[in-house]
Design an enzyme around this catalytic site. Structure first.
Site, mmCIF file in Angstrom:
data_model
loop_
_atom_site.group_PDB
_atom_site.id
_atom_site.type_symbol
_atom_site.label_atom_id
_atom_site.label_comp_id
_atom_site.label_asym_id
_atom_site.label_seq_id
_atom_site.Cartn_x
_atom_site.Cartn_y
_atom_site.Cartn_z
ATOM 1 N N HIS A 44 3.582 -12.342 -6.153
ATOM 2 C CA HIS A 44 3.217 -11.680 -7.075
ATOM 3 C C HIS A 44 4.530 -11.922 -8.597
ATOM 4 O O HIS A 44 5.471 -11.429 -8.285
ATOM 5 C CB HIS A 44 2.360 -10.974 -7.373
ATOM 6 C CG HIS A 44 1.501 -10.388 -6.745
ATOM 7 N ND1 HIS A 44 0.493 -9.689 -6.481
ATOM 8 C CD2 HIS A 44 0.694 -11.858 -6.718
ATOM 9 C CE1 HIS A 44 -0.899 -9.973 -5.899
ATOM 10 N NE2 HIS A 44 -0.973 -10.722 -6.360
ATOM 11 N N TYR A 172 -2.028 -0.718 -10.238
ATOM 12 C CA TYR A 172 -2.348 0.969 -10.082
ATOM 13 C C TYR A 172 -2.579 2.007 -11.278
ATOM 14 O O TYR A 172 -1.728 1.229 -12.805
ATOM 15 C CB TYR A 172 -0.768 1.673 -10.310
ATOM 16 C CG TYR A 172 0.376 1.244 -8.904
ATOM 17 C CD1 TYR A 172 0.818 -0.361 -8.982
ATOM 18 C CD2 TYR A 172 0.604 1.673 -7.836
ATOM 19 C CE1 TYR A 172 1.285 -0.875 -7.551
ATOM 20 C CE2 TYR A 172 0.948 1.160 -6.544
ATOM 21 C CZ TYR A 172 1.232 0.032 -6.389
ATOM 22 O OH TYR A 172 2.010 -1.035 -5.958
ATOM 23 N N PRO A 263 3.281 5.368 0.476
ATOM 24 C CA PRO A 263 2.557 4.555 0.571
ATOM 25 C C PRO A 263 2.981 3.597 -0.368
ATOM 26 O O PRO A 263 3.181 3.104 -0.654
ATOM 27 C CB PRO A 263 1.078 4.878 1.120
ATOM 28 C CG PRO A 263 0.480 5.923 0.695
ATOM 29 C CD PRO A 263 1.264 6.407 0.612
ATOM 30 N N LYS A 267 6.562 0.752 0.768
ATOM 31 C CA LYS A 267 7.793 0.971 0.870
ATOM 32 C C LYS A 267 8.265 0.151 2.504
ATOM 33 O O LYS A 267 9.253 0.399 2.688
ATOM 34 C CB LYS A 267 9.053 1.704 0.283
ATOM 35 C CG LYS A 267 8.998 1.575 -0.842
ATOM 36 C CD LYS A 267 10.064 0.239 -1.620
ATOM 37 C CE LYS A 267 9.955 -0.382 -2.780
ATOM 38 N NZ LYS A 267 9.763 -1.040 -3.190
ATOM 39 N N TYR A 354 10.786 -1.367 -7.053
ATOM 40 C CA TYR A 354 9.417 -1.727 -6.651
ATOM 41 C C TYR A 354 10.205 -3.066 -5.693
ATOM 42 O O TYR A 354 9.313 -3.705 -4.458
ATOM 43 C CB TYR A 354 8.881 -2.333 -7.433
ATOM 44 C CG TYR A 354 7.509 -3.075 -6.907
ATOM 45 C CD1 TYR A 354 6.371 -1.765 -6.658
ATOM 46 C CD2 TYR A 354 6.665 -3.750 -6.526
ATOM 47 C CE1 TYR A 354 4.823 -1.267 -6.360
ATOM 48 C CE2 TYR A 354 5.031 -4.288 -6.392
ATOM 49 C CZ TYR A 354 4.605 -2.477 -6.280
ATOM 50 O OH TYR A 354 3.332 -3.417 -5.936
HETATM 51 C C1 DHB Z 1 -0.376 -1.771 -0.862
HETATM 52 C C2 DHB Z 1 -0.398 -0.597 0.231
HETATM 53 C C3 DHB Z 1 0.995 0.233 -1.326
HETATM 54 O O1 DHB Z 1 0.770 1.137 -0.459
HETATM 55 C C4 DHB Z 1 0.970 -0.272 -2.401
HETATM 56 O O2 DHB Z 1 1.976 0.293 -3.094
HETATM 57 C C5 DHB Z 1 0.636 -1.821 -2.692
HETATM 58 C C6 DHB Z 1 -0.237 -2.107 -2.371
HETATM 59 C C7 DHB Z 1 -1.342 -3.041 0.155
HETATM 60 O O3 DHB Z 1 -2.033 -2.429 1.205
HETATM 61 O O4 DHB Z 1 -1.478 -4.252 -0.878
#
Ligand code: DHB
Length: 363
Positions: A44, A172, A263, A267, A354
């Site tokens: 991506h 997001y 999450p 990371k 990121y």
């Molecule tokens: C996924 C999980 C995340 O916490 C995140 O910020 C981005 C992607 C995932 O499970 O694909």
């Protein structure tokens, strides 16, 4: 030698996160375990931030020259197990009653049960990669470690669905009902998350209710989330945790054994990989030329990136979730989101965190 308390099938099936930083992808390739990742991973160039029906694309590749790759954590685990066994490494599953001894000495030991008998392993070093609930961290005397901890009053309800993602990159979403995230595992499998209260019961979320809420929180004009059979659902707590130092004598902690991030921003896996990158180099130097310098630096060096990721994961969490602070807090979040669309400097800061700051010997 690796000892693992779970069965191999469990590790290879358990659905976890799925977003790999550039550093993680580079390292897997270097180690010659990136072949399937290169074939099946989804590369991506950016992410979408959505609020109140408005969508902004953070152009990670353009701003940083780096990419992120979607490839399930359990796929990475499968590839690593296969490579380890194929290269003749020792890897024992389903061991139990594990304890570590004499880690302050030059001959630390691990005792465990496997196949109905007791075993004891004499070691040069022990790497405690046994997760947040593992036995290694508590084996460091509590007066010799400092723990930093915060638990958010919410969690994520996550689903895996048999549905083609209706987006090319992750979304997001900020919403007054709470955060939502649209991610994926392949061109046929979607993964989606909803912010829910910390003590939420999964039984309260029928498939219909989950989809309806995802449609509301991710809404954009003329567009819908693609729905399909839900293959898995679960609730993840949102916790942040760091243990310092990450070493005691000849015991070295890595990954969730030493730190947890919320999450948002994905990371956790990437930090664990970074710990092991540093630790492996330190072990290699010790065995090659007897240098303990890398081992002595390990904790401080690993913790620098751990705290960078703590800051970023908490920033992303606080930017996008309903934190319970009411209307004033919401307006601040919207102002921060608007700033990201007005300022390339702000967007670049998010993008470089990121994608992950480049790997270095000292970071
Ligand atoms: C996924 C999980 C995340 O916490 C995140 O910020 C981005 C992607 C995932 O499970 O694909």
């Amino acid at each position: 030698m690796i000892i693992e308390d779970r069965p191999r099938e469990y590790l290879e099936r358990r659905v976890r996160a799925g977003l790999l930083e550039q550093n993680t992808v580079d390292l897997l390739r270097q180690l010659d375990v990136g072949e399937r990742l290169d074939r099946e991973g989804l590369v991506h160039d950016g992410i979408y931030l959505r609020r109140e029906g408005r969508t902004q694309h953070i152009e990670i590749a353009k701003l940083t020259g780096r990419h992120v790759t979607i490839y399930g954590q359990q796929e990475v685990v499968k590839d690593l197990i296969a490579a380890r066994l194929q290269r003749g490494g020792e890897l024992h599953f389903e061991v139990s009653d594990v304890s570590v001894h004499d880690v302050e000495s030059e001959r630390p030991r691990i005792s465990y049960s496997a196949g109905g008998s007791e075993h004891e392993l004499e070691c040069d070093f022990i790497a405690g990669c046994d997760g947040f609930h593992g036995i290694c961290r508590p084996s460091i005397p509590s007066n010799l470690r400092t723990e930093y901890e915060y638990t958010y009053p919410f969690g994520w309800l996550g689903i895996l669905a048999e549905a083609a993602p209706a987006t090319d990159e992750l979304i997001y979403a900020w919403h007054e009902h709470g955060f939502a995230l649209y991610t994926m595992r392949s061109s046929k499998i979607s993964r989606l998350y909803l912010q829910v209260p910390v003590d939420e019961e999964l039984e309260r979320w029928s498939d219909e209710r989950i989809w309806a809420e995802l449609q509301v929180r991710l809404a954009s004009e003329g567009w819908r989330v693609n729905e399909g059979p839900i293959l898995e659902k679960g609730i993840t707590p949102m916790r942040t945790f760091v243990c310092e130092p990450m070493r005691h004598g000849r015991l070295f902690l890595a990954g969730d054994a030493a730190h947890i991030v919320p999450p948002t921003g994905a990371k956790g896996l990437n930090l664990a990989v970074n710990d092991v990158r540093l630790l492996a180099a330190a072990f290699a130097a010790w065995y090659r030329n007897g240098s303990a310098a890398g081992l002595d630096r390990y904790s401080d060096t690993a913790l620098r990136r751990v705290w960078r990721a703590q800051d970023f994961s908490n920033y992303m969490t606080q930017l996008l979730h309903d934190l319970g602070g009411g209307a004033y807090e919401s307006r601040l979040q919207l102002a921060r989101l608007e700033y990201l669309s007005l300022s390339e400097a702000a967007a670049t800061s998010l993008a470089e965190n990121y994608a992950g700051l480049p790997a270095r010997d000292d970071f």
